[in-house]
Design a protein around this motif. Structure first.
Motif, PDB file in Angstrom:
ATOM      1  N   MET A   1       0.792  -1.101   0.120  1.00  0.00           N
ATOM      2  CA  MET A   1       0.010  -0.043  -0.030  1.00  0.00           C
ATOM      3  C   MET A   1       0.927   1.205   0.079  1.00  0.00           C
ATOM      4  O   MET A   1       1.921   1.329   0.795  1.00  0.00           O
ATOM      5  CB  MET A   1      -0.782   0.138   1.139  1.00  0.00           C
ATOM      6  CG  MET A   1      -1.845   1.228   1.354  1.00  0.00           C
ATOM      7  SD  MET A   1      -2.956   1.247   2.567  1.00  0.00           S
ATOM      8  CE  MET A   1      -1.953   1.204   4.229  1.00  0.00           C
ATOM      9  N   GLN A   2       0.751   2.274  -0.767  1.00  0.00           N
ATOM     10  CA  GLN A   2       1.312   3.480  -0.967  1.00  0.00           C
ATOM     11  C   GLN A   2       0.665   4.433  -0.165  1.00  0.00           C
ATOM     12  O   GLN A   2      -0.451   4.625  -0.155  1.00  0.00           O
ATOM     13  CB  GLN A   2       1.513   3.916  -2.405  1.00  0.00           C
ATOM     14  CG  GLN A   2       2.198   5.009  -2.542  1.00  0.00           C
ATOM     15  CD  GLN A   2       3.763   4.927  -2.366  1.00  0.00           C
ATOM     16  OE1 GLN A   2       4.404   3.881  -2.496  1.00  0.00           O
ATOM     17  NE2 GLN A   2       4.378   6.065  -1.835  1.00  0.00           N
ATOM     18  N   ILE A   3       1.429   4.986   0.832  1.00  0.00           N
ATOM     19  CA  ILE A   3       1.060   6.283   1.605  1.00  0.00           C
ATOM     20  C   ILE A   3       1.765   7.632   0.879  1.00  0.00           C
ATOM     21  O   ILE A   3       3.145   7.574   0.960  1.00  0.00           O
ATOM     22  CB  ILE A   3       0.983   6.172   3.112  1.00  0.00           C
ATOM     23  CG1 ILE A   3       0.218   5.106   3.596  1.00  0.00           C
ATOM     24  CG2 ILE A   3       1.023   7.479   3.764  1.00  0.00           C
ATOM     25  CD1 ILE A   3       0.818   3.718   3.589  1.00  0.00           C
ATOM     26  N   ASP A   4       0.902   8.690   0.706  1.00  0.00           N
ATOM     27  CA  ASP A   4       1.674   9.924   0.093  1.00  0.00           C
ATOM     28  C   ASP A   4       1.284  10.872   0.697  1.00  0.00           C
ATOM     29  O   ASP A   4       0.311  11.157   1.398  1.00  0.00           O
ATOM     30  CB  ASP A   4       1.037   9.878  -1.352  1.00  0.00           C
ATOM     31  CG  ASP A   4       1.278   9.005  -2.419  1.00  0.00           C
ATOM     32  OD1 ASP A   4       2.623   8.660  -2.390  1.00  0.00           O
ATOM     33  OD2 ASP A   4       0.520   8.565  -3.141  1.00  0.00           O
ATOM     34  N   GLN A   5       2.590  11.695   0.923  1.00  0.00           N
ATOM     35  CA  GLN A   5       2.402  13.290   1.485  1.00  0.00           C
ATOM     36  C   GLN A   5       1.525  13.221   2.874  1.00  0.00           C
ATOM     37  O   GLN A   5       0.838  13.980   3.335  1.00  0.00           O
ATOM     38  CB  GLN A   5       1.574  13.983   0.516  1.00  0.00           C
ATOM     39  CG  GLN A   5       1.992  14.291  -0.905  1.00  0.00           C
ATOM     40  CD  GLN A   5       3.028  15.242  -0.751  1.00  0.00           C
ATOM     41  OE1 GLN A   5       2.856  16.557  -0.894  1.00  0.00           O
ATOM     42  NE2 GLN A   5       4.343  14.803  -0.961  1.00  0.00           N
ATOM     43  N   GLN A   6       2.488  12.351   3.942  1.00  0.00           N
ATOM     44  CA  GLN A   6       1.667  12.132   5.261  1.00  0.00           C
ATOM     45  C   GLN A   6       2.879  13.210   6.044  1.00  0.00           C
ATOM     46  O   GLN A   6       3.967  13.180   6.095  1.00  0.00           O
ATOM     47  CB  GLN A   6       1.999  10.873   5.522  1.00  0.00           C
ATOM     48  CG  GLN A   6       1.812  10.463   7.033  1.00  0.00           C
ATOM     49  CD  GLN A   6       0.199  10.848   7.285  1.00  0.00           C
ATOM     50  OE1 GLN A   6      -0.245  11.134   8.465  1.00  0.00           O
ATOM     51  NE2 GLN A   6      -0.859  10.762   6.278  1.00  0.00           N
ATOM     52  N   PRO A   7       1.754  14.087   6.757  1.00  0.00           N
ATOM     53  CA  PRO A   7       2.751  15.008   7.695  1.00  0.00           C
ATOM     54  C   PRO A   7       3.274  14.205   8.825  1.00  0.00           C
ATOM     55  O   PRO A   7       2.738  13.392   9.187  1.00  0.00           O
ATOM     56  CB  PRO A   7       1.296  15.750   8.371  1.00  0.00           C
ATOM     57  CG  PRO A   7       0.372  15.652   7.373  1.00  0.00           C
ATOM     58  CD  PRO A   7       0.420  14.573   6.640  1.00  0.00           C
ATOM     59  N   ALA A   8       4.385  14.521   8.904  1.00  0.00           N
ATOM     60  CA  ALA A   8       5.375  13.531   9.862  1.00  0.00           C
ATOM     61  C   ALA A   8       6.575  14.413  10.421  1.00  0.00           C
ATOM     62  O   ALA A   8       6.845  15.445  10.146  1.00  0.00           O
ATOM     63  CB  ALA A   8       5.802  12.377   9.087  1.00  0.00           C
ATOM     64  N   TYR A   9       7.080  13.880  11.370  1.00  0.00           N
ATOM     65  CA  TYR A   9       8.322  14.344  12.116  1.00  0.00           C
ATOM     66  C   TYR A   9       9.180  13.055  12.466  1.00  0.00           C
ATOM     67  O   TYR A   9       8.618  11.998  12.691  1.00  0.00           O
ATOM     68  CB  TYR A   9       8.126  14.864  13.562  1.00  0.00           C
ATOM     69  CG  TYR A   9       7.249  16.322  13.617  1.00  0.00           C
ATOM     70  CD1 TYR A   9       8.289  17.149  13.348  1.00  0.00           C
ATOM     71  CD2 TYR A   9       6.247  16.442  13.245  1.00  0.00           C
ATOM     72  CE1 TYR A   9       7.725  18.761  13.509  1.00  0.00           C
ATOM     73  CE2 TYR A   9       5.589  17.632  13.290  1.00  0.00           C
ATOM     74  CZ  TYR A   9       6.152  18.769  13.267  1.00  0.00           C
ATOM     75  OH  TYR A   9       5.606  19.889  13.300  1.00  0.00           O
ATOM     76  N   LEU A  10      10.566  13.224  12.130  1.00  0.00           N
ATOM     77  CA  LEU A  10      11.415  11.948  12.690  1.00  0.00           C
ATOM     78  C   LEU A  10      11.828  12.133  13.890  1.00  0.00           C
ATOM     79  O   LEU A  10      12.176  12.984  14.735  1.00  0.00           O
ATOM     80  CB  LEU A  10      12.572  12.130  11.929  1.00  0.00           C
ATOM     81  CG  LEU A  10      12.816  11.347  10.738  1.00  0.00           C
ATOM     82  CD1 LEU A  10      11.812  11.773   9.746  1.00  0.00           C
ATOM     83  CD2 LEU A  10      13.976  11.218   9.893  1.00  0.00           C
ATOM     84  N   LEU A  11      11.629  10.920  14.613  1.00  0.00           N
ATOM     85  CA  LEU A  11      11.837  10.560  16.077  1.00  0.00           C
ATOM     86  C   LEU A  11      13.214  10.005  16.213  1.00  0.00           C
ATOM     87  O   LEU A  11      14.036  10.511  17.337  1.00  0.00           O
ATOM     88  CB  LEU A  11      10.922   9.626  16.625  1.00  0.00           C
ATOM     89  CG  LEU A  11       9.578  10.056  16.699  1.00  0.00           C
ATOM     90  CD1 LEU A  11       8.577   8.984  17.147  1.00  0.00           C
ATOM     91  CD2 LEU A  11       9.238  11.556  17.424  1.00  0.00           C
ATOM     92  N   HIS A  12      13.779   9.144  15.431  1.00  0.00           N
ATOM     93  CA  HIS A  12      14.971   8.643  15.422  1.00  0.00           C
ATOM     94  C   HIS A  12      15.515   7.956  14.113  1.00  0.00           C
ATOM     95  O   HIS A  12      14.693   7.596  13.328  1.00  0.00           O
ATOM     96  CB  HIS A  12      15.061   7.534  16.355  1.00  0.00           C
ATOM     97  CG  HIS A  12      16.137   6.705  16.897  1.00  0.00           C
ATOM     98  ND1 HIS A  12      17.234   7.388  17.518  1.00  0.00           N
ATOM     99  CD2 HIS A  12      16.689   5.366  16.553  1.00  0.00           C
ATOM    100  CE1 HIS A  12      18.185   6.487  17.871  1.00  0.00           C
ATOM    101  NE2 HIS A  12      17.796   5.383  17.038  1.00  0.00           N
ATOM    102  N   ALA A  13      16.672   8.029  13.892  1.00  0.00           N
ATOM    103  CA  ALA A  13      17.264   7.451  12.765  1.00  0.00           C
ATOM    104  C   ALA A  13      18.706   6.660  13.043  1.00  0.00           C
ATOM    105  O   ALA A  13      19.349   7.333  13.781  1.00  0.00           O
ATOM    106  CB  ALA A  13      17.427   8.448  11.748  1.00  0.00           C
TER     107      ALA A  13
END
Length: 238
Positions: A1-13
């Protein structure tokens, strides 16, 4: 399933294999998601490595299959949030709190909104402690772990002039010497419920209440708590 243009923030990488990153993102409509950013550590990558940083509002797109998705696109949704000093330490604490308490793919739109508001307040307000208490109150409530602020464990209304011990399971108990739970003034609990900043001493009491509650939920400590801290009257770092 493709999810597009979702508002987000990175918590960890963190690095993944030779050229990729494994990231944990907090999204508006899908909650916390684990994503692999393939090839992003190559010198020439189609994904913008510089954007994949905490405190950057993002629009993320990914292909979801199983527990981990594959990041397909990322773009800035606004200017990075500039934080330094105590506000930065507070943001590190908030990111770890969200990372540890939220479940993957469990959407909490109100919790996401509270998180974004918390970061904005940390950038605008000099004192972080009250911003953190407000976020913790709202975030815990959205997850289903609301603090009992207006009613004591015996069913009676919390009294502003009374002293309590706060049990994460039961709520505010009449204060007794020797209890293992943190002491808190009724006025502090009521102030948090009314969104009215309490006195510095009571703000410190609320911090201990939240810490005991989070420790109880996690069964352990947050790494952010081990960071160097200022005197308790200011206590901006979670």
């Amino acid at each position: 399933m493709q999810i597009d243009q979702q508002p987000a923030y990175l918590l960890h990488a963190r690095p993944y294999r030779e050229t990729s990153l494994m990231i944990e993102a907090y999204t508006r409509d899908h909650g916390r998601v684990g994503l692999v950013a393939r090839g992003v550590r190559r010198e020439r990558s189609r994904l913008p490595r510089g954007l994949l940083q905490p405190l950057q509002p993002l629009l993320l797109s990914w292909f979801a299959r199983g527990e981990l998705g594959t990041l397909t696109a990322a773009e800035a949704a606004g200017a990075p949030i500039a934080l330094g000093g105590d506000a930065l330490f507070a943001a590190i604490y908030v990111n770890e709190l969200v990372l540890r308490l939220s479940g993957r793919n469990d959407a909490h739109a109100e919790g996401f909104a509270s998180y974004a508001l918390c970061l904005a307040r940390l950038a605008e307000e000099p004192a972080a402690a009250w911003t953190l208490r407000r976020f913790e109150r709202d975030f815990l409530a959205d997850l289903g772990y609301a603090l009992a602020l207006t009613q004591a464990a015996d069913g009676r209304p919390v009294e502003a002039g009374a002293d309590y011990a706060y049990d994460p399971d039961s709520g505010a108990l009449a204060w007794r010497e020797g209890t293992r739970w943190p002491a808190v003034r009724g006025a502090a609990l009521l102030a948090l419920a009314r969104d009215e900043i309490p006195a510095a001493e009571q703000l410190a009491q609320l911090r201990r209440v939240v810490r005991a509650t989070v420790r109880h939920l996690l069964g352990g400590e947050l790494n952010a708590w081990s960071m160097a801290m200022r005197p308790a009257s200011n206590e901006p770092r979670g």
